[in-house]
Design an enzyme around this catalytic site. Structure first.
Site, PDB file in Angstrom:
ATOM      1  N   ARG A  71       0.836  -1.202   0.000  1.00 28.27           N
ATOM      2  CA  ARG A  71       0.000   0.000   0.000  1.00 28.27           C
ATOM      3  C   ARG A  71       0.873   1.255   0.000  1.00 28.27           C
ATOM      4  O   ARG A  71       0.594   2.241  -0.677  1.00 28.27           O
ATOM      5  CB  ARG A  71      -0.904  -0.028   1.247  1.00 28.27           C
ATOM      6  CG  ARG A  71      -2.067   0.906   1.199  1.00 28.27           C
ATOM      7  CD  ARG A  71      -3.002   0.695   2.369  1.00 28.27           C
ATOM      8  NE  ARG A  71      -3.825  -0.494   2.270  1.00 28.27           N
ATOM      9  CZ  ARG A  71      -4.883  -0.642   1.474  1.00 28.27           C
ATOM     10  NH1 ARG A  71      -5.263   0.347   0.693  1.00 28.27           N
ATOM     11  NH2 ARG A  71      -5.581  -1.759   1.453  1.00 28.27           N
ATOM     12  N   MET A  96     -11.806   4.018  -4.792  1.00 25.10           N
ATOM     13  CA  MET A  96     -12.099   2.995  -3.792  1.00 25.10           C
ATOM     14  C   MET A  96     -10.818   2.365  -3.239  1.00 25.10           C
ATOM     15  O   MET A  96     -10.578   1.166  -3.372  1.00 25.10           O
ATOM     16  CB  MET A  96     -13.029   1.935  -4.395  1.00 25.10           C
ATOM     17  CG  MET A  96     -14.314   2.518  -4.954  1.00 25.10           C
ATOM     18  SD  MET A  96     -15.244   3.539  -3.790  1.00 25.10           S
ATOM     19  CE  MET A  96     -16.198   2.275  -2.974  1.00 25.10           C
ATOM     20  N   LEU A  99      -6.317   4.824   2.085  1.00 27.64           N
ATOM     21  CA  LEU A  99      -5.079   5.600   1.891  1.00 27.64           C
ATOM     22  C   LEU A  99      -4.208   5.551   3.140  1.00 27.64           C
ATOM     23  O   LEU A  99      -4.720   5.537   4.268  1.00 27.64           O
ATOM     24  CB  LEU A  99      -5.452   7.050   1.556  1.00 27.64           C
ATOM     25  CG  LEU A  99      -6.294   7.173   0.276  1.00 27.64           C
ATOM     26  CD1 LEU A  99      -6.964   8.533   0.195  1.00 27.64           C
ATOM     27  CD2 LEU A  99      -5.433   6.918  -0.958  1.00 27.64           C
ATOM     28  N   HIS A 115     -18.822  10.644   0.077  1.00 25.75           N
ATOM     29  CA  HIS A 115     -19.174   9.344   0.657  1.00 25.75           C
ATOM     30  C   HIS A 115     -20.701   9.252   0.738  1.00 25.75           C
ATOM     31  O   HIS A 115     -21.352  10.163   1.252  1.00 25.75           O
ATOM     32  CB  HIS A 115     -18.556   9.198   2.048  1.00 25.75           C
ATOM     33  CG  HIS A 115     -18.829   7.854   2.645  1.00 25.75           C
ATOM     34  ND1 HIS A 115     -18.187   6.709   2.221  1.00 25.75           N
ATOM     35  CD2 HIS A 115     -19.691   7.465   3.615  1.00 25.75           C
ATOM     36  CE1 HIS A 115     -18.646   5.671   2.912  1.00 25.75           C
ATOM     37  NE2 HIS A 115     -19.554   6.110   3.757  1.00 25.75           N
ATOM     38  N   GLU A 149      -8.343   9.074   9.120  1.00 25.57           N
ATOM     39  CA  GLU A 149      -9.450   8.183   9.490  1.00 25.57           C
ATOM     40  C   GLU A 149     -10.363   7.958   8.292  1.00 25.57           C
ATOM     41  O   GLU A 149     -10.851   8.934   7.685  1.00 25.57           O
ATOM     42  CB  GLU A 149     -10.256   8.816  10.642  1.00 25.57           C
ATOM     43  CG  GLU A 149     -11.286   7.872  11.209  1.00 25.57           C
ATOM     44  CD  GLU A 149     -12.293   8.574  12.131  1.00 25.57           C
ATOM     45  OE1 GLU A 149     -13.355   8.007  12.376  1.00 25.57           O
ATOM     46  OE2 GLU A 149     -11.984   9.704  12.578  1.00 25.57           O
TER      47      GLU A 149
HETATM   48  C1  GAR Z   1     -20.430   7.371  -5.544  1.00 27.74           C
HETATM   49  O1  GAR Z   1     -21.697   6.978  -5.103  1.00 27.74           O
HETATM   50  C2  GAR Z   1     -19.571   7.796  -4.384  1.00 27.74           C
HETATM   51  O2  GAR Z   1     -20.285   8.459  -3.376  1.00 27.74           O
HETATM   52  C3  GAR Z   1     -19.053   6.469  -3.887  1.00 27.74           C
HETATM   53  O3  GAR Z   1     -18.760   5.748  -5.054  1.00 27.74           O
HETATM   54  C4  GAR Z   1     -19.662   6.180  -6.098  1.00 27.74           C
HETATM   55  C5  GAR Z   1     -18.831   6.558  -7.299  1.00 27.74           C
HETATM   56  O4  GAR Z   1     -19.655   6.857  -8.392  1.00 27.74           O
HETATM   57  N1  GAR Z   1     -17.887   6.617  -3.070  1.00 27.74           N
HETATM   58  C6  GAR Z   1     -17.605   5.823  -2.045  1.00 27.74           C
HETATM   59  O5  GAR Z   1     -18.294   4.896  -1.714  1.00 27.74           O
HETATM   60  C7  GAR Z   1     -16.327   6.197  -1.295  1.00 27.74           C
HETATM   61  N2  GAR Z   1     -16.268   5.511  -0.056  1.00 27.74           N
HETATM   62  P1  GAR Z   1     -19.067   7.601  -9.654  1.00 27.74           P
HETATM   63  O6  GAR Z   1     -17.792   6.843 -10.065  1.00 27.74           O
HETATM   64  O7  GAR Z   1     -20.146   7.437 -10.680  1.00 27.74           O
HETATM   65  O8  GAR Z   1     -18.803   9.015  -9.306  1.00 27.74           O
END
Ligand code: GAR
Length: 212
Positions: A71, A96, A99, A115, A149
């Protein structure tokens, strides 16, 4: 004479569809937010978000985390790639990856995440199903500064949606996504205009602490 402020330099990190990236591009092209998207970086090849960037003439980079043995080494390479573009703001848009603290520290106060929950509720994955399972009447989305966090940095803006009787996770996610596409460009625009800052671990908008 009115001083015209240079657009904020933004690097966007994605892992998938990039619909939030698209919402930000659309507002930038409409002239409602004063940014330049210098690059889109994905940790996955072939994702739709990369095509979206290409369609708008934005440079793309792919950094496949599977080609790194830790990582730490991935995050170091990612940081070096991002910093080639000397961004004012790094925008995580469906990126996703967990970090490392070194990485988040480097971008403290200049990295946003979106989020899909009303943080501090439902950090991590499967947020929509968890809201349904808990019988929540309300769900939503949060834009926040990134700290060490996971999904835990200070909130900047939230949007709420109702949870309807019989909702599936997909139906609820779609309702939330509509709001994501409104609040993420808005928060990025605030940053570009110097309206949002992280001070002493708190988000300030127009100098006022965000309290939720
Ligand atoms: C979105 O719903 C975003 O909020 C979520 O991934 C999706 C990405 O959609 N993010 C997370 O879950 C981060 N923990 P997109 O690629 O169409 O923007």
């Amino acid at each position: 004479m009115t001083q015209v402020k240079a657009p904020a330099r933004v690097v966007v990190l994605i892992s998938g569809s990039g619909s939030n990236l698209q919402a930000i591009i659309d507002q930038q092209e409409a002239g409602t937010i004063n940014i330049e998207i210098c690059a889109v970086i994905s940790n996955k090849d072939g994702v739709k978000g990369l095509a979206r960037a290409h369609n708008h003439g934005i440079s793309t980079r792919i950094l496949n985390h599977k080609q790194f043995d830790s990582r730490e080494s991935f995050d170091k390479a990612l940081r070096e790639t991002i910093d080639e573009y000397t961004p004012d703001l790094v925008v995580l848009a469906g990126f996703m990856r967990i970090l490392t603290p070194e990485f988040t520290k480097h971008y403290l106060g200049r990295m946003f995440n979106i989020h899909p929950s009303l943080l501090p509720k439902y950090q991590g994955l499967h947020t929509h199903q968890r809201a349904i399972d808990a019988g929540d009447k309300e769900h939503g989305v949060t834009v926040h500064f990134v700290t060490a966090e996971l999904d835990g940095g200070p909130n900047i803006i939230q949007a709420r949606v109702p949870v309807m009787e019989g909702d599936t996770a997909e139906e609820l996610a779609a309702r939330v996504l509509v709001q994501e596409h409104k609040i993420y460009p808005q928060a990025v625009g605030w940053f570009a205009d110097g309206r949002v800052k992280m001070v002493d671990g708190k988000a300030l908008v127009d100098g006022n602490p965000v309290t939720f």
